[in-house]
Scaffold this motif. Structure first.
Motif, PDB file in Angstrom:
ATOM      1  N   GLN A  24      32.381 139.536  12.260  1.00 26.77           N
ATOM      2  CA  GLN A  24      33.710 140.093  12.013  1.00 26.77           C
ATOM      3  C   GLN A  24      34.212 140.852  13.238  1.00 26.77           C
ATOM      4  O   GLN A  24      35.373 140.716  13.640  1.00 26.77           O
ATOM      5  CB  GLN A  24      33.660 141.019  10.806  1.00 26.77           C
ATOM      6  N   ARG A  31      29.834 131.310   2.799  1.00 29.18           N
ATOM      7  CA  ARG A  31      31.014 132.080   3.214  1.00 29.18           C
ATOM      8  C   ARG A  31      31.069 133.465   2.554  1.00 29.18           C
ATOM      9  O   ARG A  31      31.471 134.445   3.198  1.00 29.18           O
ATOM     10  CB  ARG A  31      32.285 131.301   2.898  1.00 29.18           C
ATOM     11  N   SER A  48      31.289 138.868   3.639  1.00 29.79           N
ATOM     12  CA  SER A  48      31.721 140.156   3.106  1.00 29.79           C
ATOM     13  C   SER A  48      30.610 140.892   2.365  1.00 29.79           C
ATOM     14  O   SER A  48      30.774 142.057   1.998  1.00 29.79           O
ATOM     15  CB  SER A  48      32.925 139.964   2.161  1.00 29.79           C
ATOM     16  N   GLU A  50      35.761 139.941   5.157  1.00 33.06           N
ATOM     17  CA  GLU A  50      35.849 138.584   5.671  1.00 33.06           C
ATOM     18  C   GLU A  50      36.886 138.518   6.789  1.00 33.06           C
ATOM     19  O   GLU A  50      37.990 139.047   6.662  1.00 33.06           O
ATOM     20  CB  GLU A  50      36.241 137.620   4.553  1.00 33.06           C
TER      21      GLU A  50
END
Length: 236
Positions: A67, A84, A88, A116
């Motif tokens: 990130q 995916r 997060s 994300e």
């Protein structure tokens, strides 16, 4: 070709930076814990532009700084859809006892807020990622995690290893020198791992150089001859 790497974080996960040449666009593969400063140093030293962040799988030691790198350099993050959600919540892939051990061993008590990235793209099987003269292919190889992939690029330079090199593979924690990724963590599947090895590794040329997520480089030929897991598949 310009290829450099450095081990980052307490688990010494290998982060790679690949570009066609100095002054060009580059990809950053697996920027894990404490990798951001190393990426900055490489980018500055070689006058590179980060144009993509490639994640081999969702474990925290491989995407912890994804990130941050994506935000700082305004680059998309490529990851398989099955992993995916770990962008997060990277600790979701670690079981309760393992998570507690890691928190205690590495001081992971006050975790940063993981969000994300704004631009996430699907690294699905057969995808091709084009970055400033580079063309990286994606192979989905579940087993270590459901969304584990490796990235391959044709090699037309020198300096990776002695002898002829047809391609370079960024294997993450799928394939190591003398071993394979563990399958006992959340989402791991040993039967899937063996299937991935059989279908996605054994057909490759011996002169493909393997750059793993931890430890030294190797090659498909070397692993075919010495890796006990591949030997078992070839005998079966």
């Amino acid at each position: 070709m310009l290829l450099t790497s450095f081990p980052a974080g307490p688990l010494q996960a290998n982060c790679y930076v690949l570009a066609r040449e100095a002054g060009a666009g580059c990809v950053v593969v697996d920027p894990g814990m404490d990798a951001l400063d190393g990426v900055r140093q490489v980018v500055t030293e070689h006058d590179l532009r980060v144009e993509a962040v490639l994640v081999t799988h969702g474990h925290f030691d491989h995407l912890w700084n994804a990130q941050d790198v994506a935000r700082e350099f305004d680059a998309p993050v490529w990851i398989h859809p099955a992993d995916r959600h770990l962008l997060s919540d990277p600790m979701a892939a670690i079981s309760g006892p393992s998570a507690a051990m890691l928190r205690a061993q590495f001081g992971l008590h006050d975790l940063p807020e993981f969000v994300e990235p704004s631009d996430v793209r699907d690294a699905v099987d057969g995808a091709v990622i084009e970055v400033d003269g580079l063309s990286l292919s994606v192979d989905h190889v579940p087993g270590h995690t459901p969304g584990t992939v490796y990235y391959r690029v044709d090699w037309d330079g020198s300096g990776v290893t002695e002898g002829t090199v047809s391609q370079v593979m960024f294997s993450g924690d799928f394939l190591f020198a003398g071993s394979i990724g563990r399958t006992d963590l959340t989402g791991g599947d040993h039967d899937q791992m063996l299937q991935s090895l059989r279908e996605k590794v054994l057909p490759l040329r011996d002169d493909v150089v393997v750059l793993p997520g931890h430890g030294p480089q190797t090659s498909i030929g070397r692993e075919r001859a010495t890796n006990p897991f591949l030997a078992e598949l070839q005998e079966g």
